[in-house]
Scaffold this active site. Structure first.
Site, PDB file in Angstrom:
ATOM      1  N   ASN A  44       0.839  -1.210   0.000  1.00  0.00           N
ATOM      2  CA  ASN A  44       0.000   0.000   0.000  1.00  0.00           C
ATOM      3  C   ASN A  44       0.871   1.257   0.000  1.00  0.00           C
ATOM      4  O   ASN A  44       1.999   1.267   0.514  1.00  0.00           O
ATOM      5  CB  ASN A  44      -1.014   0.002   1.151  1.00  0.00           C
ATOM      6  CG  ASN A  44      -0.406  -0.150   2.532  1.00  0.00           C
ATOM      7  OD1 ASN A  44       0.662  -0.738   2.685  1.00  0.00           O
ATOM      8  ND2 ASN A  44      -1.075   0.367   3.530  1.00  0.00           N
ATOM      9  N   GLU A  57      -3.606  -4.224  -2.874  1.00  0.00           N
ATOM     10  CA  GLU A  57      -4.217  -5.040  -3.934  1.00  0.00           C
ATOM     11  C   GLU A  57      -4.328  -4.257  -5.240  1.00  0.00           C
ATOM     12  O   GLU A  57      -4.295  -4.858  -6.324  1.00  0.00           O
ATOM     13  CB  GLU A  57      -5.606  -5.521  -3.509  1.00  0.00           C
ATOM     14  CG  GLU A  57      -5.599  -6.390  -2.262  1.00  0.00           C
ATOM     15  CD  GLU A  57      -5.777  -5.579  -0.971  1.00  0.00           C
ATOM     16  OE1 GLU A  57      -5.279  -4.435  -0.901  1.00  0.00           O
ATOM     17  OE2 GLU A  57      -6.430  -6.094  -0.052  1.00  0.00           O
ATOM     18  N   CYS A  89     -10.355  -5.123   1.595  1.00  0.00           N
ATOM     19  CA  CYS A  89     -11.502  -4.213   1.690  1.00  0.00           C
ATOM     20  C   CYS A  89     -12.448  -4.475   0.514  1.00  0.00           C
ATOM     21  O   CYS A  89     -12.117  -5.190  -0.443  1.00  0.00           O
ATOM     22  CB  CYS A  89     -11.029  -2.759   1.711  1.00  0.00           C
ATOM     23  SG  CYS A  89     -10.507  -2.118   0.114  1.00  0.00           S
TER      24      CYS A  89
HETATM   25  N1  THU Z   1      -5.374  -1.262   2.955  1.00  0.00           N
HETATM   26  C1  THU Z   1      -4.906  -2.075   1.964  1.00  0.00           C
HETATM   27  O1  THU Z   1      -3.805  -1.886   1.453  1.00  0.00           O
HETATM   28  N2  THU Z   1      -5.693  -3.089   1.548  1.00  0.00           N
HETATM   29  C2  THU Z   1      -6.916  -3.402   2.081  1.00  0.00           C
HETATM   30  O2  THU Z   1      -7.590  -4.302   1.582  1.00  0.00           O
HETATM   31  C3  THU Z   1      -7.389  -2.684   3.265  1.00  0.00           C
HETATM   32  C4  THU Z   1      -6.670  -1.419   3.581  1.00  0.00           C
HETATM   33  C5  THU Z   1      -4.530  -0.138   3.405  1.00  0.00           C
HETATM   34  C6  THU Z   1      -4.979   1.201   2.921  1.00  0.00           C
HETATM   35  C7  THU Z   1      -4.396   2.122   3.959  1.00  0.00           C
HETATM   36  O3  THU Z   1      -3.071   2.476   3.564  1.00  0.00           O
HETATM   37  C8  THU Z   1      -4.325   1.283   5.209  1.00  0.00           C
HETATM   38  O4  THU Z   1      -4.509  -0.061   4.799  1.00  0.00           O
HETATM   39  C9  THU Z   1      -5.376   1.646   6.254  1.00  0.00           C
HETATM   40  O5  THU Z   1      -6.660   1.611   5.705  1.00  0.00           O
END
Ligand code: THU
Length: 135
Positions: A44, A57, A89
């Site tokens: 991320n 993702e 998510c």
């Molecule tokens: N995040 C992801 O990378 N993938 C997910 O499926 C859920 C959330 C990240 C986004 C953000 O940088 C951090 O988790 C907190 O929401």
């Protein structure tokens, strides 16, 4: 196809360690196995304009296309900075659906589950084609 879940989780963990998360502090790594047996990974990336944050993702799906993989994703492991599975998510479930289909295997703490179970009754391109008004 045999899936080395430990290796996939480890690849996700390595990507999570490179995450750019100055705002939430939640590192996420995603690793995928493609039908032609490539292992790809992404992390991320956050932004001062919070809503622009890219989930791990999202990067994974972009890397899938950029890698030139000839087939879809067949398995994914998504982990937090502690190396343990993190469920994707809602937006990312939808992105993964298009990259791997409903049969895509998703690593969870209780073992692999098909994406169909995490995103039932999904909206897909088939729905779009069937319901679009002709232009
Ligand atoms: N995040 C992801 O990378 N993938 C997910 O499926 C859920 C959330 C990240 C986004 C953000 O940088 C951090 O988790 C907190 O929401």
């Amino acid at each position: 196809m045999t899936i080395d879940w430990a290796a996939l989780r480890a690849a996700a963990g390595s990507a999570a360690r490179r995450a750019y998360v100055p705002y939430s502090g939640l590192r996420v790594g995603a690793a995928g196995l493609t039908a032609d047996r490539q292992v790809i990974a992404a992390c991320n990336v956050e932004n001062a304009s919070y809503g622009l944050t890219l989930c791990a993702e999202c990067g994974l799906v972009s890397t899938l296309h950029a890698s030139g993989a000839t087939g879809p994703l067949v398995a994914v492991a998504i982990v937090a900075g502690d190396g343990m599975p993190l469920l994707p998510c809602g937006r990312c479930r939808q992105l993964l659906l298009e990259a791997g289909g409903g049969g895509l295997l998703v690593d969870t703490a209780e073992g692999p589950v098909e994406l169909d179970a995490l995103l039932p009754a999904a909206f897909t391109g088939a729905e779009l084609r069937a319901r679009r008004e002709s232009r």
